[in-house]
Structures are given as structure tokens and as C-alpha cells.
Design a protein around this motif. Structure first.
Motif, PDB file in Angstrom:
ATOM      1  N   HIS A  52       0.841  -1.205   0.000  1.00 23.87           N
ATOM      2  CA  HIS A  52       0.000   0.000   0.000  1.00 23.87           C
ATOM      3  C   HIS A  52       0.874   1.252   0.000  1.00 23.87           C
ATOM      4  O   HIS A  52       0.598   2.217  -0.721  1.00 23.87           O
ATOM      5  N   ASP A  53       1.947   1.203   0.772  1.00 28.76           N
ATOM      6  CA  ASP A  53       2.860   2.351   0.839  1.00 28.76           C
ATOM      7  C   ASP A  53       3.518   2.600  -0.518  1.00 28.76           C
ATOM      8  O   ASP A  53       3.657   3.745  -0.965  1.00 28.76           O
ATOM      9  N   LEU A  54       3.927   1.521  -1.185  1.00 28.71           N
ATOM     10  CA  LEU A  54       4.565   1.652  -2.498  1.00 28.71           C
ATOM     11  C   LEU A  54       3.605   2.241  -3.534  1.00 28.71           C
ATOM     12  O   LEU A  54       3.998   3.006  -4.411  1.00 28.71           O
ATOM     13  N   LYS A  55       2.328   1.867  -3.422  1.00 26.34           N
ATOM     14  CA  LYS A  55       1.337   2.378  -4.379  1.00 26.34           C
ATOM     15  C   LYS A  55       0.931   3.817  -4.057  1.00 26.34           C
ATOM     16  O   LYS A  55       0.581   4.576  -4.958  1.00 26.34           O
ATOM     17  N   ALA A  56       0.985   4.159  -2.765  1.00 24.73           N
ATOM     18  CA  ALA A  56       0.487   5.477  -2.353  1.00 24.73           C
ATOM     19  C   ALA A  56       1.548   6.566  -2.404  1.00 24.73           C
ATOM     20  O   ALA A  56       1.221   7.756  -2.496  1.00 24.73           O
ATOM     21  N   THR A  57       2.817   6.177  -2.326  1.00 24.68           N
ATOM     22  CA  THR A  57       3.888   7.180  -2.284  1.00 24.68           C
ATOM     23  C   THR A  57       4.932   6.870  -3.349  1.00 24.68           C
ATOM     24  O   THR A  57       4.825   5.904  -4.087  1.00 24.68           O
TER      25      THR A  57
ATOM     26  N   LYS B 298      -1.695 -17.410  -0.725  1.00 22.52           N
ATOM     27  CA  LYS B 298      -1.793 -16.259   0.183  1.00 22.52           C
ATOM     28  C   LYS B 298      -0.865 -15.130  -0.251  1.00 22.52           C
ATOM     29  O   LYS B 298      -1.066 -13.977   0.114  1.00 22.52           O
ATOM     30  N   LEU B 299       0.157 -15.484  -1.017  1.00 22.48           N
ATOM     31  CA  LEU B 299       1.106 -14.483  -1.505  1.00 22.48           C
ATOM     32  C   LEU B 299       0.772 -14.018  -2.922  1.00 22.48           C
ATOM     33  O   LEU B 299       1.320 -13.024  -3.385  1.00 22.48           O
TER      34      LEU B 299
ATOM     35  N   MET C  29       1.629 -10.436  -7.348  1.00 24.92           N
ATOM     36  CA  MET C  29       1.202  -9.844  -8.610  1.00 24.92           C
ATOM     37  C   MET C  29       1.272  -8.314  -8.537  1.00 24.92           C
ATOM     38  O   MET C  29       1.753  -7.657  -9.457  1.00 24.92           O
ATOM     39  N   GLU C  30       0.808  -7.748  -7.422  1.00 29.75           N
ATOM     40  CA  GLU C  30       0.874  -6.291  -7.255  1.00 29.75           C
ATOM     41  C   GLU C  30       2.326  -5.811  -7.284  1.00 29.75           C
ATOM     42  O   GLU C  30       2.651  -4.796  -7.909  1.00 29.75           O
ATOM     43  N   PHE C  31       3.195  -6.569  -6.620  1.00 32.06           N
ATOM     44  CA  PHE C  31       4.603  -6.179  -6.547  1.00 32.06           C
ATOM     45  C   PHE C  31       5.268  -6.242  -7.925  1.00 32.06           C
ATOM     46  O   PHE C  31       6.039  -5.348  -8.301  1.00 32.06           O
ATOM     47  N   SER C  32       4.980  -7.288  -8.688  1.00 35.51           N
ATOM     48  CA  SER C  32       5.578  -7.398 -10.020  1.00 35.51           C
ATOM     49  C   SER C  32       5.105  -6.265 -10.927  1.00 35.51           C
ATOM     50  O   SER C  32       5.870  -5.736 -11.741  1.00 35.51           O
ATOM     51  N   ASN C  33       3.834  -5.852 -10.778  1.00 36.42           N
ATOM     52  CA  ASN C  33       3.332  -4.719 -11.562  1.00 36.42           C
ATOM     53  C   ASN C  33       4.047  -3.426 -11.175  1.00 36.42           C
ATOM     54  O   ASN C  33       4.410  -2.614 -12.034  1.00 36.42           O
ATOM     55  N   LEU C  34       4.246  -3.228  -9.867  1.00 36.22           N
ATOM     56  CA  LEU C  34       4.972  -2.045  -9.404  1.00 36.22           C
ATOM     57  C   LEU C  34       6.400  -2.027  -9.920  1.00 36.22           C
ATOM     58  O   LEU C  34       6.909  -0.991 -10.357  1.00 36.22           O
ATOM     59  N   LEU C  35       7.048  -3.180  -9.876  1.00 36.28           N
ATOM     60  CA  LEU C  35       8.420  -3.271 -10.372  1.00 36.28           C
ATOM     61  C   LEU C  35       8.494  -2.943 -11.852  1.00 36.28           C
ATOM     62  O   LEU C  35       9.383  -2.218 -12.292  1.00 36.28           O
TER      63      LEU C  35
END
Length: 544
Positions: free
Chosen positions: A492-497, A523-524, A529-535
Motif C-alpha cells: 500500500h505504501d509503495l502504491k500510495a507514495t 496467500k502471496l 502480482m501487485e509487486f511485479s506490476n509495481l516493479l
């Protein structure tokens, strides 16, 4: 037209020279040009560790040493082969037990002797085409880029490749489960079953029910599956997981017994049957399975000194000290200068001396065990720590026992199966409910920490929330709930800031930790998936 084998590196693993030559001649007739040979399992693994083979043709029976199934298990476990490697197990026998045992390790094909060049070509062509089609999806999965893997899978499905459609649908459903998109996964399985009754699709529906917590429906799905497909071994494994989640150990044992009867060569299933039957007090079943695990482990990557000590502990429970000591001697011969093996042996020897009334030797063995435990530290397996605590209780060294139990319970407070092991151990030594206060206190503390952390998170106080969970991790370093919550906050922090390298590295470290402590992949999935998109977005952003 270029041969499908031209330029492919091929390994033949076969102990009989005449058979190696026959397979080699077949491959040359199919225009293969790069062929390496190995005559035993160790040579095969050495060759695979040095060369990225495109194809491995491995005989099941390789004489003394590792068999073909164990070769495949090891190269997969050690990640010595890439996804695009076609691994085919070859065998002369067609007995159900051998075939099922070989298929347990999931080779790409199982080929029975005798066969000709055309039959070999058909198998190779089919698998090479499938691997080539799916390799981009597999690469994205390996990198953790699940959204890209899904996109790639759907793209290939729209192309209408009829030969590979079933493979792609199976992959699409499995990806849906990985990212927690159970509705999509369920719909894909339903669609497949409308066309054809495939056991893997029925299994998938049961897995979704299991992951969503509907254990009754999952058990029903797996039981129906096994009635129709009694040789489908994965069904037994998943049904045993359902019963284990319900702490119905007798049902777990019954299911595993059926699977082991069908496929006795699977060491991991034998281990699970042994420990389950042991907990149920079924000595004969446990002894047979422990012996099988010890025997199968001789050449297996899954061998463990705990198989020996578990068998020795079983003998000690039946007052067969001679057999227990012999088993420990066999273990020491197999595991020379191994600290864990010596720790396991010393702990059990302490119990054996204690039972025989030799208090001095019992005390010396326990002190040796405690010293070895101190050296190993967090590397001491949790089941072994529980054994050490048990020995401490029995020899009135309560302070040492309580210190070990405190760490075990706090670290594994969200592992209900292990907490049940704790309860069983203490009940066995006449200390029923002794740790229940600590268990419940720790659970309440974990809930309070989670609630406070979530509250800080909702208030936008990300640093404070992370600091709170960081502090909790010093007390409970392998707690799965805390790690998942930390990942959620960081995402959430990575997406928000603004994204910075420190946050990315922190997330990567937590994902690595999550895999190390075996947090369920589903569970991961969403977080990964969100993390790979951010990367991906971070890398593609233009640098100013």
C-alpha cells in the motif's frame, strides 16, 4: 524442414551399454546432433549440473544408487534443469506400483520398453511443442510476474491452438488460484468439465474449496474424484490435507495408507504416513513406514537424519532399547560429523538412559544435547526442539524446557498443527494443558498486535505500523501472519507514495522470507502480482 532435434542437447541416462547405443542410434536417425551419455544417477546429476540439457532420457532402473525417479527429484529440488527441459523416464516394467511411483515425480513422459524411433519422436515432438509454447508463461511465474503470466496465457488462448488448449486452460486455472481469483479458477474448471471429465479439473475444484475454507465440500470433491479415479495420487494427498486441517489423524492415516499401497516409492508420503501413524499409536504401521523412509532416503535428496531418530523413538516407546540404539548407530554411520544428527541422537539417548534408570548418563546426554542446540540456534528444527524440551521436563530441568517452549510457541503460534503436537507431547508426559496459558496469551498478543497495526495502517501511519510489526518480528521471527501484514502495508505504501529502492528491497526480503517459511503460495499470489506490476512500472518509468 529442420529437424526438431537439431541443435538440441540431449542426455541419455542408462546403465546398459547396449540400450544406450540403441537409444543413441534412434536419436541420430531423428537427426539429433548433440548427445551426452551417463551410466548412473550420480553421473547424470553431475552432467546436468554442468549443461542445460533440452532433453533428458532417463532409465528408471539404474543399478546400484539413485534410480531415475530420484534423479528427477534431485535435479528439480536443486533447480538444475530449466522449465523447457523435457525429462522422460524410461522403464522396462509396467507394474502399477512402479509406474505410479515414477509418475509421482511428474516427469514429462513415461515411456515403456521396447519402443522404436517413431514412438520416441512422437513423445519428444509433443513435449517440445508444449514447452516452447508455455515457456514465456513459466518464465513470468518464476520471476513472480503473475499478472504478465496471466496475460500471456489468455493471449495464447485467444489464438485457438487446439492441440495446446487443454494445457493452457489448466495453467490459467492454476494461475487464478495462485492470485486468489477463485471465481475465475472455478469457472475455468467448470468449462473444462463440461467438455470432458478430466481428473485434474475435479481436483482443482476441491483445491479451491479447501483454500476458501470449505473443508466439508473439499473432502466431498476429493472423495468423489478418488471413487472415479482411484489411481490419481494427488487426490489422496489433498484429501489427507483436508483431514489434517480438521485434526482427524485417523482419517489422514487411512488415506495415506491407501496412497502408499498404490505407490510405495514416494518418500515424502511414507514420512507423513509414519509420523501420522506414530501419533495415532499404530506402531506396526509407523514402523513399516519409517523403515521405508530410511530405505528410500539412502539415495534421495529428501533423506533426513530425522527418519532414523523417529524410528529409534518408536522403538524406545515399545521398550526395545536395543533396536533404538542400533538405529542410532546406523544413523551416525550415515551422517558422520552432522550436528543435527548428533543432536537428535543425544536427545534420544538421554531419554533411553532416563528410562533405564541411569540418571548420570541421562544428564550427560541432555547437557550435550543442550550444548549442540545452542550451537545450532534457530537452525534446530522445531520437532527436535520439542523433543529437547520434552527431555528437559522429564529430567526436571524446567527452566530450560520453558525457555524452549516459549520460543517455539511464539514463533509458531499460527501453526495449529504444530500447536497440537505441543499439546500431545505435554499430555504424553503427564503435563496436559501446561502450555495452554502461554498459547492463548500469545494468540491474544498476536491479535492485539495485528489489530493495532491495522488501525495504524488505516490511519495512514505506515511507518508506525511497520515499526510495530518489526518489533513483533523480533519476538516471533517466523510468524506468517505478521509477515503477510507487513507485505500488505509495504504494498500500500509503495502504491500510495514515491517508490524508492529501500522499500523495494524490503518487500523483496519479506517475499523471500515468506517462501522460506512456506507461506501458502495462494496467500502471496495477489501481493506478488501487485509487486511485479509495481516493479515493471518502476523500471519503465523514464529517468529524469
Amino acid at each position: 524442414m529442420k529437424s526438431i532435434l537439431a541443435g538440441k542437447s540431449i542426455l541419455i541416462v542408462e546403465d546398459y551399454p547396449a540400450m544406450r547405443k540403441a537409444i543413441r542410434d534412434m536419436l541420430y536417425s531423428l537427426e539429433a546432433d548433440t548427445i551426452v551419455e551417463a551410466d548412473n544417477g550420480v553421473s547424470a546429476i553431475n552432467a546436468i549440473s554442468k549443461t542445460n540439457f533440452d532433453i533428458v532420457l532417463c532409465d528408471y532402473n539404474l543399478g546400484a544408487g539413485k534410480n531415475g525417479q530420484q534423479v528427477l527429484e534431485e535435479v528439480r529440488f536443486r533447480k538444475l534443469i530449466e522449465y523447457n527441459c523435457v525429462f522422460i523416464i524410461i522403464a522396462a516394467e509396467q507394474s502399477a506400483g512402479l509406474v505410479l511411483g515414477a509418475m509421482d515425480s511428474k516427469p514429462d513422459e513415461y515411456l515403456t520398453k521396447p519402443f522404436n524411433a517413431q514412438q520416441l519422436f512422437v513423445r519428444l515432438e509433443r513435449n517440445l511443442l508444449r514447452k516452447d509454447l508455455m515457456q514465456d508463461i513459466e518464465k513470468e511465474i518464476e520471476r513472480g510476474n503473475l499478472s504478465q503470466a496471466i496475460q500471456q496465457c489468455e493471449k495464447l488462448l485467444t489464438k485457438g491452438n487446439k492441440r495446446m488448449r487443454t494445457h493452457l486452460l489448466k495453467m490459467r486455472a492454476e494461475l487464478a488460484i495462485l492470485v486468489g481469483d477463485f471465481d475465475t479458477g472455478r469457472q475455468v474448471y467448470y468449462d473444462v468439465l463440461q467438455e470432458r471429465d478430466l481428473p485434474w479439473a475435479r481436483l482443482g475444484l476441491g483445491i479451491i474449496d479447501f483454500q476458501q475454507g470449505d473443508l466439508h465440500q473439499a473432502a466431498s470433491e476429493f472423495e468423489d474424484l478418488l471413487r472415479e479415479y482411484p489411481m490419481f495420487l494427488e487426490g489422496y494427498d489433498w484429501l489427507s490435507k483436508v483431514h489434517e486441517a480438521e485434526d482427524n489423524l485417523q482419517e489422514v492415516e487411512d488415506v495415506l495408507n491407501q496412497a502408499v499401497d498404490l505407490s510405495p516409492q514416494c518418500i515424502l508420503r511414507q514420512k507423513k504416513l509414519a509420523t501420522t501413524a506414530d501419533k495415532n499409536g499404530h506402531v506396526e504401521v509407523a514402523e513399516k513406514a519409517y523403515k521405508a523412509a530410511v530405505s528410500l532416503g539412502k539415495y534421495s535428496v529428501y533423506k533426513s537424519c530425522s527418519d532414523f531418530t523417529n524410528l529409534a523413538k518408536l522403538y524406545s516407546k515399545t521398550s526395545n532399547s536395543e533396536a533404538a540404539l542400533k538405529t542410532l548407530a546406523d544413523m551416525r554411520q550415515e551422517y558422520v560429523n552432522n550436528p543435527e544428527a548428533e543432536l537428535r541422537a543425544s536427545t534420544l539417548e538421554s531419554d533411553l538412559h532416563n528410562v533405564s534408570g541411569n540418571e548420570e548418563m541421562a544428564k550427560l546426554s541432555l547437557q550435550k544435547a543442550l550444548s549442540l542446540h545452542k550451537q545450532l540456534g534457530s537452525k534446530t528444527p522445531k520437532d527436535l526442539q520439542l523433543d529437547i524440551a520434552r527431555s528437559c521436563y522429564l529430567q526436571n530441568q524446567s527452566a530450560e524446557a520453558e525457555a524452549i517452549m516459549d520460543g517455539l510457541i511464539k514463533t509458531h503460534i499460527d501453526d495449529e498443527a504444530f500447536l497440537n503436537d505441543v499439546r500431545r507431547m505435554q499430555s504424553d508426559i503427564g503435563m496436559e494443558n501446561h502450555s495452554e496459558v502461554l498459547i492463548q496469551t500469545t494468540k491474544r498478543a498476536l491479535v492485539a498486535t495485528n489489530n493495532k497495526g491495522v488501525q495504524l495502517y488505516k490511519q495512514g501511519k505506515f511507518k508506525e505500523a511497520l515499526a510495530l510489526f518489526d518489533k513483533a518480528m523480533t519476538v516471533m521471527p517466523d510468524n506468517k501472519t505478521i509477515i503477510i501484514n507487513m507485505l500488505k502495508i509495504i504494498m500500500h505504501d509503495l502504491k500510495a507514495t514515491a517508490i524508492d529502492e529501500e522499500k523495494l528491497l524490503r518487500a523483496q526480503a519479506l517475499f523471500k522470507k515468506a517462501r522460506q517459511i512456506n507461506i501458502d503460495r495462494h496467500k502471496l499470489g495477489v501481493l506478488q502480482m501487485e509487486f511485479s506490476n509495481l516493479l515493471r512500472n518502476h523500471v519503465s518509468e523514464p529517468k529524469v
